[in-house]
Scaffold this motif. Structure first.
Motif, PDB file in Angstrom:
ATOM      1  N   SER A  23      -3.023  27.187  -9.617  1.00  0.00           N
ATOM      2  CA  SER A  23      -4.123  27.361  -9.658  1.00  0.00           C
ATOM      3  C   SER A  23      -5.062  26.040 -10.025  1.00  0.00           C
ATOM      4  N   PHE A  54       6.165  30.134  -3.495  1.00  0.00           N
ATOM      5  CA  PHE A  54       5.408  31.479  -3.035  1.00  0.00           C
ATOM      6  C   PHE A  54       6.155  32.787  -2.697  1.00  0.00           C
ATOM      7  N   LYS A 103       2.289  33.578   5.276  1.00  0.00           N
ATOM      8  CA  LYS A 103       2.318  33.353   3.788  1.00  0.00           C
ATOM      9  C   LYS A 103       1.350  32.043   3.469  1.00  0.00           C
ATOM     10  N   GLU A 123      -2.247  32.434   4.220  1.00  0.00           N
ATOM     11  CA  GLU A 123      -2.579  33.144   3.038  1.00  0.00           C
ATOM     12  C   GLU A 123      -2.828  32.356   2.015  1.00  0.00           C
ATOM     13  N   MET A 124      -1.811  31.519   1.496  1.00  0.00           N
ATOM     14  CA  MET A 124      -1.897  30.685   0.318  1.00  0.00           C
ATOM     15  C   MET A 124      -2.976  29.510   0.484  1.00  0.00           C
ATOM     16  N   ARG A 178      -5.693  29.415   2.046  1.00  0.00           N
ATOM     17  CA  ARG A 178      -6.893  30.000   2.078  1.00  0.00           C
ATOM     18  C   ARG A 178      -7.235  30.464   0.724  1.00  0.00           C
ATOM     19  N   HIS A 179      -6.365  30.977  -0.045  1.00  0.00           N
ATOM     20  CA  HIS A 179      -6.438  31.520  -1.471  1.00  0.00           C
ATOM     21  C   HIS A 179      -6.672  29.959  -2.510  1.00  0.00           C
ATOM     22  N   TYR A 180      -5.833  29.277  -2.326  1.00  0.00           N
ATOM     23  CA  TYR A 180      -5.895  27.797  -3.244  1.00  0.00           C
ATOM     24  C   TYR A 180      -6.878  26.831  -2.741  1.00  0.00           C
ATOM     25  N   ASN A 181      -7.419  27.076  -1.397  1.00  0.00           N
ATOM     26  CA  ASN A 181      -8.035  25.974  -0.894  1.00  0.00           C
ATOM     27  C   ASN A 181      -7.518  24.744  -0.665  1.00  0.00           C
ATOM     28  N   PRO A 225      -7.087  25.284   4.966  1.00  0.00           N
ATOM     29  CA  PRO A 225      -7.728  26.718   4.199  1.00  0.00           C
ATOM     30  C   PRO A 225      -8.633  27.356   5.128  1.00  0.00           C
TER      31      PRO A 225
END
Length: 507
Positions: A367, A386, A398, A401-402, A404-407, A422
């Motif tokens: 993060s 992950f 996955k 998803e990751m 996009r989530h963590y940019n 992202p």
């Protein structure tokens, strides 16, 4: 090149017919001609051809191919049309009518019981059972037919897509119930499912046949999946201005190396400079100085206070790109140094190799990665970060998803390296070869991406250009040396030639 879903392909076929004022049967004939010409170019007319056709348009393709082969002089053709529900698509029904007129083709329509033909390894099987629109796994008799084909030992040519394989996602499909092609002749563009490692033995050799799908329709139709080609990268690369200085092309800082792993730092630094960064500085343990200054005299050296590992990743000057990871190890002091870098650096980073392994050992660091940073994991590194994934298909989902989530931008390394943005867009690389499966190739890629970031390219573009150039340099090396002989330094040494080839339009 855009990669379209099965649903989009149907829409493109319809748009092509409307734009070119043709009917769907004419488009089918066009596709069948392309396949028949490819078959005729590969096999003698005396070869036995056995077509397995289904009730839809993929079956119609197979029927048309056989008729056209007969017209080209193939004299030993046998066709099995499966019509167990008594319902053919309109175009398949018309192709059935046309093939029935041919006296040179042995034709059997299966409506109930089926006595399997004798297939041998000397036969060529034309697989037209089901196309890319398949929604459910093959079952019952159709699954048995797929297994019959696979067990025959014959050379199998699948039209558009191997029967039983869906165009996109196949998590619930069983490999034994999918036709395993020797050659897949697909139309206009590859399917998404072709890019997953677990399908390699199903696809076999793959060739894209141009059937003149309407360009305007393809251009206007959106897609989140794209194939990187030279024409994708070329507009981003330009000859350098006459009045240029080294600082016009940026400064890259590289945190790399540890005792016994100085080679990773050497390869990364060399690649950074070979791809045009104006300046490159390597921060490594003190004992690496002689090796680095000898192997890469063009790079500057910044010694860590430790002789064996990196314990400090502070930035003392302004750099347009910062990369970390190759050969740094995963010791506690190094993880602490990486954490400090992630906390203090606000610009996108390039993180690879042990930087990712450090983060995997301390997941809270995920993060802290600056927005739009580029991470470049291979399969093992990705799963450590992950979670374990059961297939490359699941790994891609996955990664989307990751990212996009963590940019962040995730460069998921494989034969078709996937650059996941992202935004959800995925770029599949078209360059590279098995000779690049060698120690240090990833360290070179880190340097390549850092080099383009240092020159002002946005992280997404730097990753896209970098992966393509890296793969092309590997292809040049493989052509000159052979796949068995390629080592990472060969790839690094050919990066400039790869960039020149793109700009000069020789690829």
């Amino acid at each position: 090149m855009k990669i379209f879903s099965s649903k989009n392909i149907k829409e493109l076929d319809k748009a092509t017919c409307e734009a070119q004022n043709i009917d769907s049967l004419t488009l089918m004939e066009r596709a069948a001609n392309a396949v028949a010409n490819e078959v005729a170019a590969r096999f003698l007319p005396s070869r036995r051809i056995v077509a397995i056709a289904g009730p839809g348009n993929n079956g119609g393709d197979a029927l048309a191919v056989c008729r056209l082969l007969a017209e080209q002089g193939f004299s030993n053709i046998e066709v099995f049309l499966f019509n167990v529900k008594g319902k053919l698509s309109d175009d398949c029904a018309e192709q059935k009518r046309r093939i029935a007129e041919s006296k040179d083709i042995k034709f059997t329509e299966i409506t109930a019981s089926f006595y399997p033909p004798h297939l041998t390894e000397d036969d060529v099987i034309i697989d037209g059972l089901f196309g890319s629109g398949l929604r459910e796994p093959l079952s019952g008799g159709f699954a048995s037919v797929a297994r019959l084909i696979n067990e025959s030992g014959a050379y199998v040519i699948s039209i558009d897509i191997p029967s039983g394989l869906a165009g996109e996602w196949n998590a619930e499909f069983k490999h034994r119930d999918i036709v395993h092609a020797s050659l897949t002749l697909t139309f206009q563009f590859p399917k998404l499912s072709f890019f997953f490692a677990e399908h390699a033995d199903i696809i076999g050799e793959m060739k894209v046949l141009d059937i003149n799908i309407d360009q305007k329709a393809m251009k206007s139709m959106p897609s989140n999946w794209l194939l990187i080609e030279s024409r994708t990268v070329r507009p981003l690369l330009h000859p350098r201005p006459l009045f240029s200085g080294k600082r016009d092309f940026g400064s890259a800082m590289i945190f790399a190396g540890s005792l016994g792993m100085t080679g990773a730092a050497v390869l990364c630094a060399r690649a950074t400079l070979k791809c045009g960064a104006g300046l490159a500085t390597v921060h490594a343990p003190r004992t690496a100085m002689t090796i680095l200054q000898t192997a890469v005299p063009e790079a500057m050296f910044e010694p860590d206070r430790n002789d064996r590992i990196i314990t400090d990743m502070s930035l003392h000057h302004t750099h347009q790109a910062v990369a970390a990871g190759p050969g740094i190890g995963t010791g506690e002091a190094t993880i602490n140094a990486l954490e400090s870098l992630l906390k203090t650096c606000k610009s996108p980073l390039v993180l690879d190799a042990d930087a990712l392994n450090c983060i995997a050992k301390r997941p809270a660091l995920l993060s802290m990665i600056p927005p739009r940073s580029v991470i470049t994991p291979h399969i093992g590194e990705f799963d450590r970060l992950f979670g374990e994934q059961s297939s490359s298909e699941q790994r891609l989902k996955k990664a989307i998803e990751m990212a996009r989530h963590y940019n962040i931008v995730i460069v998921l390394k494989s034969h078709y390296t996937m650059i996941v943005r992202p935004t959800g867009k995925v770029y599949f690389n078209s360059t590279g070869n098995p000779g690049m499966a060698t120690a240090g190739a990833g360290d070179v890629l880190t340097g390549v991406i850092a080099a383009f970031m240092s020159q002002g390219f946005q992280p997404e573009h730097a990753a896209t250009i970098g992966v393509f150039v890296h793969g092309l340099a590997g292809d040049i090396a493989s052509e000159e040396i052979g796949e068995y002989g390629v080592v990472a330094s060969d790839i690094a040494d050919r990066l400039g030639r790869a960039i020149k080839a793109i700009i000069d339009r020789s690829v």
